[in-house]
Design an enzyme around this catalytic site. Structure first.
Site, short mmCIF file in Angstrom:
data_model
loop_
_atom_site.label_atom_id
_atom_site.label_comp_id
_atom_site.label_asym_id
_atom_site.label_seq_id
_atom_site.Cartn_x
_atom_site.Cartn_y
_atom_site.Cartn_z
N ASP A 1 -30.15 -46.07 59.47
CA ASP A 1 -28.86 -45.46 59.25
C ASP A 1 -28.00 -46.17 60.12
O ASP A 1 -28.13 -46.23 61.28
CB ASP A 1 -29.12 -44.06 59.44
CG ASP A 1 -27.61 -43.21 59.03
OD1 ASP A 1 -27.16 -43.25 57.96
OD2 ASP A 1 -27.25 -42.69 60.12
N GLU B 1 -29.18 -50.49 57.34
CA GLU B 1 -27.60 -50.39 56.78
C GLU B 1 -26.62 -51.10 57.68
O GLU B 1 -26.34 -50.31 58.80
CB GLU B 1 -27.44 -48.73 56.72
CG GLU B 1 -26.17 -48.34 56.01
CD GLU B 1 -25.85 -46.92 55.90
OE1 GLU B 1 -25.38 -46.38 55.07
OE2 GLU B 1 -26.08 -46.18 57.09
#
Length: 676
Positions: free
Chosen positions: A338, A374
């Site tokens: 993330d 990401e």
């Protein structure tokens, strides 16, 4: 109170609580503390002993406590300077979770008393032992019969993003398994995943996490789990009894069923949030080292109140140790990171050679896992798609946006659509990265589901109680004339066809496809494109049988089988790509609706609705013709000449072979095999 146990120096490594022949060795990193205390609790959650650490070596406090056993509940307290302007947040009244704890007694609920200081900056003397879950001395081992790492060929990999609770909450399983780790790997859960044909299960966060302060005030819950309190312990919310054993069982069961398993990890921030909010672990132990800061303020590159200082050795070690634990002991095959740009920052700016990224890539265990990044955060230069080292796959939002625009009918984008379809070679450059580095997706957990993408023109996030201001405002969606649910069968058919076109585009594109769990069920969140706080039927998948579900699932299964049967659909070996200079080249030809090669005029035509491409493998064993048509008007396309036979391998509704033509009546995708 029982007599205090005996202690001796012990060892600074490994960090955490580790059982020895005569007791338990404790080790915790804190460079700025003047003293660390070990707090021992009994089974009634009563603090029985506070023992000062007796040894301090290179920023690590350590000691062995004799007579302690497996299952002991404990926590830390840290003493030192309290000076928020200098990022020193020591407050002995705050009980702290061991950053290396392998098990916790429960979940953490936010409370104002958890803060080390009041909002005016003054010291908060309220003790928090009754608010903070206790760390548990627990030895977790990899089962003797644990399956080996599941190895998936890059050209065959397909990611399926799964929320543990949302996936299993409405499955037809016994009530105690609903919404749990074990529910995911129930017979019904495994059967569905195997039938779908995906190779890789991408589990949304399962680290122990906490609700944000503002959600608790609104009576909402953090559903997604992107707010961790610890990087080793699985969350209690998904457990029947023991979250550690049950999470490990889930991972091992998925692997035994043949799936590669990767977990979504949040190493960029923690639930301690802003400086005046909670202090229950890292902030209380060594705030100035664990978090990024400047001029007395946190650098909030994550939008979550803090960001982990991955430029500091303590954080690098913590994250790598966590990753190795999840691979070696819990059994995962990889990670999805993330807000990965934060992990690649040095002091401030992103660098592909930053300490953490290099530490991961040089590690003989971690470097061999599936690593999905990401590639952005909200800090300066926070958009870095294509700039991560070659060991990382990267989520490609450029692909998402242009594919949505193409099927919505936007003008002047056919050239870019072709670029994205062919693996975004302007981002993942020839000679350096193959197309498989591009993780292609249409929908992700943060945004519309596939069903909502074709059913809503505007976001409908009122249930989040932020006056519909949260979530992305530009969703590049299309509702086909009615906002939300409709009884109009014509619109329903158009929406289903659009979903099939999206899936076909995704699964026939060069690169690594990502499917949002529930899209195969046509799951709706009723237009909510930011359902992070909706722990209810909005996000829990529905398993009702329907013709729509049957068609979507069948399409995914067929398309994934075609990718495996014809690897050229995932990775074509291009003649002008030095990366493939040791291989025989495949051939790619772009063809217009008249059967002729695409001209410059064709490419520049702003309202072009038809595009097709011919793939011919280097050994001439396969010749495939892939067609995209985005208009809802009849079109007859001549079949490719010099082919003895044409076989439709896949087609969406409205495609048929008729009199040496493809007869297309509505927007469509078709894949044709040509036989010489």
């Amino acid at each position: 109170m029982p007599l205090a146990p005996l202690v001796r120096s012990g060892s600074p490594l490994p960090l955490g609580a580790n059982v020895t022949d005569e007791g338990v060795n404790f080790a915790v990193a804190s460079e700025d503390a003047t003293q660390i205390y070990l707090c021992l609790f009994n089974e009634n959650d009563e603090e029985e002993h506070v023992i000062p650490f007796v040894s301090h070596h290179r920023g690590i406090w350590h000691m062995e406590v004799l007579g302690l056993k497996e299952g002991q509940h404990y926590g830390f307290r840290a003493e030192g300077t309290f000076s928020p302007k200098d990022q020193l947040m020591f407050n002995r009244h705050k009980l702290l979770i061991d950053p290396y704890a392998k098990s916790l007694t429960g979940t953490l609920e936010w409370h104002p008393d958890l803060s080390a200081m009041y909002s005016d900056g003054h010291f908060n003397p309220i003790d928090t032992a009754h608010y903070v879950p206790k760390s548990i001395v627990k030895t977790i081992t990899r089962p003797d019969d644990a399956p080996a790492r599941v190895s998936v060929k890059g050209a065959e990999r397909s990611l399926y993003e799964l929320h543990i609770k949302g996936f299993s909450k409405n499955l037809e399983v016994s009530p105690e398994l609903k919404g749990t780790y074990l529910g995911v790997v129930s017979e019904q859960g495994i059967s569905h995943l195997k039938e779908l044909g995906v190779t890789t299960i991408q589990l949304m966060p399962c680290f122990a996490f906490a609700n944000e302060r503002h959600l608790q005030k609104l009576g909402l819950q953090n559903y997604w789990g992107y707010n961790p309190i610890n990087f080793f312990t699985p969350d209690h919310r998904y457990a029947v009894e023991d979250p550690v054993i049950e999470c490990q069982t889930m991972i091992m069961s998925l692997k035994r069923a043949g799936f590669e398993v990767i977990i979504d990890v949040v190493y960029n921030h923690t639930a301690e949030s802003e400086l005046d909010q909670a202090s229950f672990s890292f902030k209380g132990l060594d705030n100035a080292r664990y978090y990024r800061h400047e001029n007395g303020e946190y650098l909030n590159y994550t939008g979550c109140g803090n960001c982990v200082n991955t430029y500091h050795p303590a954080a690098v070690r913590l994250i790598c140790d966590s990753m190795r634990y999840w691979v070696d002991v819990m059994g995962v095959d990889g990670f999805r990171f993330d807000l990965g740009v934060d992990l690649g920052r040095e002091k401030h700016d992103f660098s592909s050679t930053s300490p953490l990224l290099q530490a991961i890539l040089q590690d003989p265990v971690l470097s061999e896992t599936c690593l999905v990044m990401e590639p952005w955060d909200i800090g300066p230069n926070g958009y870095q798609v294509g700039n991560f080292p070659r060991g990382f796959l990267e989520c490609n939002d450029k692909y998402r946006d242009i594919v949505r625009r193409f099927w919505r009918g936007d003008e002047g984008i056919v050239g870019e659509f072709a670029t994205r379809f062919m693996g975004s070679r302007d981002v993942f450059h020839k000679g350096y990265k193959c197309a498989l580095h591009s993780v292609n997706y249409i929908s992700y957990h943060d945004g519309y589901t596939l069903h909502d993408l074709v059913s809503y023109h505007r976001r409908h996030n009122h249930a989040n109680m932020e006056n519909n201001r949260d979530g992305h405002g530009d969703n590049i969606s299309q509702n086909f004339g009615v906002e939300g649910p409709t009884s109009d069968n014509r619109i329903k058919a158009q929406r289903l066809n659009q979903q099939l076109c999206f899936l076909a585009t995704l699964l026939l594109s060069q690169g690594t496809p990502h499917i949002l769990g529930g899209d195969e069920l046509s799951h709706t969140q009723h237009g909510n494109n930011n359902a992070y706080c909706q722990d209810n039927q909005t996000t829990w998948l529905g398993w009702q049988n329907s013709d729509e579900r049957e068609q979507l699932q069948s399409a995914i299964k067929t398309l994934l089988n075609l990718r495996k049967a014809y690897p050229v659909l995932a990775e074509v070996f291009l003649e002008d790509d030095p990366l493939y200079q040791y291989k025989e080249s495949d051939k790619v030809e772009w063809v217009n609706e008249a059967g002729r090669p695409m001209s410059n005029e064709d490419w520049s035509e702003s309202e072009r609705d038809f595009l097709s491409v011919l793939f011919t493998t280097s050994d001439l064993s396969s010749r495939l013709w892939l067609i995209f048509y985005r208009e809802d008007q009849v079109l007859d396309v001549p079949l490719i000449k010099n082919a003895r036979q044409h076989q439709l391998l896949f087609y969406t509704p409205g495609v048929a072979m008729r009199d040496n033509h493809l007869h297309i009546t509505e927007r469509s995708v078709a894949l044709v095999k040509l036989l010489p």
